[in-house]
Design a protein around this motif. Structure first.
Motif, mmCIF file in Angstrom:
data_model
loop_
_atom_site.group_PDB
_atom_site.id
_atom_site.type_symbol
_atom_site.label_atom_id
_atom_site.label_comp_id
_atom_site.label_asym_id
_atom_site.label_seq_id
_atom_site.Cartn_x
_atom_site.Cartn_y
_atom_site.Cartn_z
ATOM 1 N N CYS A 192 4.824 2.651 16.812
ATOM 2 C CA CYS A 192 6.071 3.410 16.656
ATOM 3 C C CYS A 192 6.047 4.588 17.632
ATOM 4 O O CYS A 192 5.028 4.860 18.248
ATOM 5 C CB CYS A 192 6.200 3.897 15.222
ATOM 6 S SG CYS A 192 5.199 5.349 14.886
ATOM 7 N N PRO A 193 7.143 5.321 17.789
ATOM 8 C CA PRO A 193 7.142 6.437 18.751
ATOM 9 C C PRO A 193 6.129 7.540 18.405
ATOM 10 O O PRO A 193 5.601 8.197 19.300
ATOM 11 C CB PRO A 193 8.573 6.971 18.671
ATOM 12 C CG PRO A 193 9.387 5.831 18.159
ATOM 13 C CD PRO A 193 8.485 5.071 17.241
ATOM 14 N N GLY A 194 5.861 7.713 17.096
ATOM 15 C CA GLY A 194 4.834 8.678 16.698
ATOM 16 C C GLY A 194 5.132 10.103 17.162
ATOM 17 O O GLY A 194 6.249 10.440 17.557
ATOM 18 N N LEU A 195 4.087 10.919 17.132
ATOM 19 C CA LEU A 195 4.254 12.362 17.368
ATOM 20 C C LEU A 195 4.633 12.710 18.810
ATOM 21 O O LEU A 195 4.944 13.856 19.115
ATOM 22 C CB LEU A 195 2.976 13.093 16.949
ATOM 23 C CG LEU A 195 3.012 14.623 16.860
ATOM 24 C CD1 LEU A 195 4.158 15.113 15.998
ATOM 25 C CD2 LEU A 195 1.702 15.160 16.315
ATOM 26 N N ASN A 248 10.265 13.295 15.050
ATOM 27 C CA ASN A 248 10.306 14.487 14.226
ATOM 28 C C ASN A 248 9.542 14.369 12.921
ATOM 29 O O ASN A 248 9.179 15.356 12.310
ATOM 30 C CB ASN A 248 11.775 14.738 13.880
ATOM 31 C CG ASN A 248 12.171 16.135 14.210
ATOM 32 O OD1 ASN A 248 11.334 17.033 14.188
ATOM 33 N ND2 ASN A 248 13.439 16.331 14.521
ATOM 34 N N LEU A 249 9.345 13.135 12.446
ATOM 35 C CA LEU A 249 8.738 12.954 11.134
ATOM 36 C C LEU A 249 7.248 12.658 11.223
ATOM 37 O O LEU A 249 6.573 12.526 10.213
ATOM 38 C CB LEU A 249 9.439 11.792 10.405
ATOM 39 C CG LEU A 249 10.962 11.900 10.307
ATOM 40 C CD1 LEU A 249 11.551 10.629 9.716
ATOM 41 C CD2 LEU A 249 11.356 13.092 9.472
ATOM 42 N N ALA A 250 6.726 12.571 12.427
ATOM 43 C CA ALA A 250 5.361 12.047 12.604
ATOM 44 C C ALA A 250 4.276 13.008 12.148
ATOM 45 O O ALA A 250 4.427 14.227 12.199
ATOM 46 C CB ALA A 250 5.152 11.713 14.077
ATOM 47 N N ASN A 251 3.141 12.417 11.717
ATOM 48 C CA ASN A 251 1.921 13.173 11.472
ATOM 49 C C ASN A 251 0.992 13.133 12.672
ATOM 50 O O ASN A 251 0.175 14.015 12.862
ATOM 51 C CB ASN A 251 1.123 12.553 10.315
ATOM 52 C CG ASN A 251 1.798 12.767 8.994
ATOM 53 O OD1 ASN A 251 2.371 13.823 8.758
ATOM 54 N ND2 ASN A 251 1.740 11.764 8.145
ATOM 55 N N ILE A 270 0.553 0.105 14.578
ATOM 56 C CA ILE A 270 0.280 1.537 14.419
ATOM 57 C C ILE A 270 1.548 2.307 14.048
ATOM 58 O O ILE A 270 2.567 2.196 14.724
ATOM 59 C CB ILE A 270 -0.254 2.123 15.751
ATOM 60 C CG1 ILE A 270 -1.366 1.229 16.314
ATOM 61 C CG2 ILE A 270 -0.735 3.549 15.556
ATOM 62 C CD1 ILE A 270 -1.864 1.653 17.683
ATOM 63 N N SER A 271 1.477 3.076 12.971
ATOM 64 C CA SER A 271 2.585 3.961 12.594
ATOM 65 C C SER A 271 2.094 5.402 12.580
ATOM 66 O O SER A 271 0.976 5.668 12.143
ATOM 67 C CB SER A 271 3.107 3.649 11.190
ATOM 68 O OG SER A 271 3.471 2.300 11.054
ATOM 69 N N GLY A 272 2.959 6.315 13.002
ATOM 70 C CA GLY A 272 2.587 7.724 13.045
ATOM 71 C C GLY A 272 2.805 8.454 11.735
ATOM 72 O O GLY A 272 2.456 9.628 11.601
ATOM 73 N N CYS A 273 3.404 7.779 10.743
ATOM 74 C CA CYS A 273 3.511 8.363 9.410
ATOM 75 C C CYS A 273 3.845 7.254 8.418
ATOM 76 O O CYS A 273 4.053 6.102 8.809
ATOM 77 C CB CYS A 273 4.557 9.482 9.349
ATOM 78 S SG CYS A 273 6.254 8.895 9.209
ATOM 79 N N ILE A 274 3.923 7.616 7.166
ATOM 80 C CA ILE A 274 4.033 6.641 6.090
ATOM 81 C C ILE A 274 5.353 5.860 6.101
ATOM 82 O O ILE A 274 5.491 4.849 5.424
ATOM 83 C CB ILE A 274 3.807 7.353 4.732
ATOM 84 C CG1 ILE A 274 3.549 6.354 3.604
ATOM 85 C CG2 ILE A 274 4.944 8.279 4.386
ATOM 86 C CD1 ILE A 274 2.302 5.563 3.813
ATOM 87 N N ASN A 275 6.329 6.271 6.915
ATOM 88 C CA ASN A 275 7.557 5.483 6.987
ATOM 89 C C ASN A 275 7.336 4.082 7.546
ATOM 90 O O ASN A 275 8.174 3.201 7.395
ATOM 91 C CB ASN A 275 8.617 6.215 7.794
ATOM 92 C CG ASN A 275 9.191 7.373 7.015
ATOM 93 O OD1 ASN A 275 9.434 7.247 5.815
ATOM 94 N ND2 ASN A 275 9.373 8.501 7.668
ATOM 95 N N ALA A 276 6.229 3.902 8.223
ATOM 96 C CA ALA A 276 5.777 2.550 8.593
ATOM 97 C C ALA A 276 6.669 1.842 9.602
ATOM 98 O O ALA A 276 6.767 0.620 9.588
ATOM 99 C CB ALA A 276 5.607 1.688 7.335
ATOM 100 N N CYS A 277 7.304 2.590 10.486
ATOM 101 C CA CYS A 277 8.122 1.936 11.520
ATOM 102 C C CYS A 277 7.278 1.025 12.394
ATOM 103 O O CYS A 277 7.796 0.097 13.007
ATOM 104 C CB CYS A 277 8.827 2.976 12.378
ATOM 105 S SG CYS A 277 9.811 4.129 11.417
ATOM 106 N N GLY A 278 5.992 1.293 12.494
ATOM 107 C CA GLY A 278 5.109 0.441 13.293
ATOM 108 C C GLY A 278 4.483 -0.693 12.504
ATOM 109 O O GLY A 278 3.557 -1.336 12.999
HETATM 110 S S1 SF4 Z 1 6.511 5.681 11.370
HETATM 111 FE FE1 SF4 Z 1 6.889 7.834 11.125
HETATM 112 S S2 SF4 Z 1 6.173 8.650 13.078
HETATM 113 FE FE2 SF4 Z 1 6.549 6.518 13.429
HETATM 114 S S3 SF4 Z 1 8.654 6.447 14.161
HETATM 115 FE FE3 SF4 Z 1 8.666 6.075 11.949
HETATM 116 S S4 SF4 Z 1 9.120 8.024 11.102
HETATM 117 FE FE4 SF4 Z 1 8.398 8.395 13.189
#
Ligand code: SF4
Ligand code: HEM
Lengths: 551, 105
Positions: free
Chosen positions: A415-418, A422-425, A455-463
């Motif tokens: 995912c785009p991640g940090l 804006n939501l990334a960890n 790989i996802s940058g936060c729990i939203n799990a876009c990756g």
């Molecule tokens: S998983 Fe989290 S960090 Fe990755 S794109 Fe989705 S919202 Fe952003």
């Protein structure tokens, strides 16, 4: 290929005018940000860390050469010369300016594209198998039904304010390349005992904070009832889905709390009222939509193509690309070619404007001007003559798009991640880049075989990390980037949610950890056993032991 | 309580901006107005939340910084990335207008 009808055209053009007016009113101060934000989101415009981001819908992942050229033009003229293809078969531009966005939308409308319903609590772009219409293992082309769903769901008055966003995926093949079991509704085409084609309906799947595998609500739904049944599910969800808690608003939570049997009872009850209504799909309507997806004019060819076979022997690099990136076509003498957007060390899913132009040209020369976007962030030319594969591969090499890694370790989703979000960890893209550099030896990757890292940058799990064979989830530990690792997930017909292997690893250590996992697998696999089979056989323990042995 | 600065995204293009010492908004972290106490910060934030300010910026908020040694540095990874741009090369590294930056520290 499907062409927009009059209705769509008028609607999209009106929306562009409306949005131009809304942007002007925001810039002049007539609209506050609070008033404007929902309006821009309805047109796919997000505000990210460094800039706005525009998400453009690619219905069921199908693009023409003309559309691809337009995307390249937009990337060059309005953005920084590239676009990012996403797991939802869409494309995102990362640097548009607010005042130019209405112009971008007008450009898109010229090629029958838009950004409507790419955000918000509505029915989003319906996704599908990237090989639809071409795959040898397919029952029927699922895009016909994606399109029927698109027409029904576009600005559906009852379903524009659902409790939460709603994602539908359709696959026409037994081998699920569309991850239908992790969508709000998944439709798997199948045959009943009488040999008729219909759908297995799966409901309540999803990723995010609470990953859930969808459950079958109906083994066989005849085609003509598709829309009434979907409408019944959405009505029940719209009435009973939770609106008080964002984290409990998806249909997966409702299905779980009701239990599938009770949920099914509610749906069937609702359905009994509307089953024979105007929502029935008459044969001739299905046939009309089918004509949009009529197969291109294939030549009558032999399936064995001598010059292709000879080239495979002569050129090992070509042979290795064919092995991973070429898939069987249903038409003799044709093949499906996957264009990897995962060159070693580059951001997964990014394509520069000149690459997009090159792909548009190649699709025109070799694939009836048709291109697909995959949910694994690659592109596909679905209709290539085997006799043309060598020339295609050479041209792809010239534009650095011939990496022979489809389905291998470096074919990661990130995912785009940090770096953007804006939501990334934590960052996702540089982790993917470092992994792909660590495993840059493609022979090693071929030896490792099919292995999906997500790989996802936060729990939203876009990756999609939950369904990666190896999943990495970015977490924040006292301001530092850490990565929790899950193993054994899968997004295909054997859908599984990965299991957490142990304490998270730091940004610096996570690539070593991935390598240890891979080495452990190589040590314990039995001959020809894929990573996911080994994991199913041995479970977490051997991996835990090597990962945490020294600690 | 560490010192703070005020940051937001610019309305027109979403670029990261900071409340400048010289007044107005700047893209340069080093030119930010440093707010030593919560009492200093509150009115500056309030001024950025008015309709007038919203003609220029979106989503203002206070962020902690480290200004020891006379240099202003972000404290959080997220703010390093906001200050410097994505830490990765993008667009497959071709024909794009960025220079990839490495994370300081
Ligand atoms: S998983 Fe989290 S960090 Fe990755 S794109 Fe989705 S919202 Fe952003
Ligand atoms: C960069 C801006 C993005 C933001 C702000 C964002 C936000 C979110 C949020 C909040 C969720 C959780 C929704 C929920 O669980 O109800 C989510 C889920 C998801 N997003 Fe994103 N996302 C972004 C980018 C992307 C990209 C680039 C992709 C594709 C690569 C993507 C694909 C998905 C998918 C597949 C899900 C999971 C759906 C599910 O829960 O079943 N998102 N996103």
């Amino acid at each position: 290929m499907y062409r927009y009808d009059e209705f769509d055209h008028t609607l999209v053009t009106e929306r562009v005018h409306q949005f131009r007016d809304q942007v002007e009113r925001r810039l002049s101060g007539e609209l506050t940000e609070d008033q404007f934000k929902p309006l821009r989101l309805m047109n796919g415009l997000y505000l990210q860390l460094h800039a706005y981001m525009l998400r453009v819908a690619v219905p069921y992942g199908t693009l023409s050469s003309t559309q691809m050229r337009k995307l390249a033009y937009i990337a060059r003229r309005y953005d920084k010369g590239y676009g990012h293809f996403t797991t939802r078969q869409n494309i995102q531009f990362n640097w548009p300016k607010l005042e130019e966005t209405p112009d971008i939308l007008a450009e898109l409308a010229e090629v029958e594209m838009h950004a409507i319903q790419t955000s918000g609590n509505c029915i989003r772009n319906t996704t599908s198998d990237q090989f639809a219409g071409a795959a040898a293992d397919e029952i029927e082309d699922p895009r016909v039904y994606c399109e029927i769903i698109r027409q029904w769901s576009t600005l559906h008055p009852e379903f524009t304010f659902l409790p939460r966003k709603f994602k539908i995926a359709v696959t026409g093949a037994d081998h699920d390349r569309a991850a239908v079991r992790v969508h709000d509704i998944g439709l798997q085409m199948c045959r009943n005992e009488a040999g008729e084609v219909g759908f297995e309906v799966i409901v309540g799947g999803g990723l995010g904070r609470t990953p859930v595998i969808g459950q079958t609500i109906r083994e066989f739904l005849p085609k003509q009832h598709l829309l009434s049944y979907l409408e019944a599910i959405l009505r029940v969800y719209n009435q009973l889905g939770r609106r008080d808690n964002l984290y409990k608003a998806r249909i997966k939570i409702l299905v779980r709390s009701e239990g599938i049997e009770n949920f099914k009872r509610l749906v069937e009850e609702e359905w009994s009222h509307i089953k024979d209504s105007a929502l029935q799909l008459p044969e001739d309507e299905i046939a009309r939509i089918e004509t949009y997806f009529a197969p291109p004019r294939y030549e009558c060819l032999d399936d064995t193509v001598r010059e292709f076979e000879v080239k495979r022997f002569e050129d090992r690099d070509f042979a290795s690309w064919v092995r991973t990136n070429v898939t069987a076509h249903k038409e003799p003498g044709y093949a499906v070619a996957t264009i990897s957007l995962k060159p070693t060390g580059k951001p997964p899913g990014d394509a520069s404007a000149w690459q997009m132009d090159a792909i548009a040209d190649l699709a025109e020369s070799y694939s009836f001007s048709e291109i697909r976007v995959t949910h694994e962030q690659n592109l596909v030319l679905p209709n290539v003559k085997k006799a043309d594969l060598y020339a295609l591969w050479q041209s792809l090499r010239d534009v650095e798009l011939a990496t022979p890694n489809a389905g291998l370790l470096s074919d990661m989703i990130a995912c785009p991640g940090l770096d953007y979000c804006n939501l990334a960890n934590a960052r996702s893209i540089p982790v993917a880049q470092r992994i792909s550099e660590r495993f840059s030896d493609l022979e090693r990757q071929h030896d490792i075989g099919s292995l999906k890292i997500k790989i996802s940058g936060c729990i939203n799990a876009c990756g999609h990390h939950h369904v990666g064979h190896i999943g990495l989830l970015g977490v924040d530990k006292k301001g530092e980037e850490f990565y929790q690792i899950t193993l054994g997930g899968s997004a295909d017909e054997n859908t599984a949610i990965g299991k957490i292997v142990g304490p998270a690893f730091s940004y610096d250590d996570v690539v070593d950890a991935v390598e240890k996992i891979v080495d452990t697998y190589l040590n314990i696999r039995s001959e020809d056993e894929e990573f996911s089979d080994t994991f199913r056989r041995v479970g977490l323990t051997p991996f835990k032991e090597t990962l945490y042995a020294a600690h | 309580m560490s010192v703070q600065i005020l940051t937001a995204n610019r309305l027109g293009d979403g670029a990261v901006v900071y409340r400048a010492k010289a007044g107005g908004w700047t893209e340069r972290l080093g030119e930010s107005l440093v707010l030593a106490t919560p009492e200093d910060a509150a009115p500056v934030l309030a001024a950025a939340e008015t309709p007038q300010a919203s003609l220029e910026i979106v989503g203002p908020y206070l962020m902690p910084v480290d200004n020891s040694g006379g240099q202003i540095r972000p404290v959080e990874t997220r703010e390093f990335i906001r200050a410097q741009g994505p830490s990765v090369q993008f667009g497959n590294g071709h024909e794009v207008e960025n220079t990839p930056l490495s994370l300081a520290g």
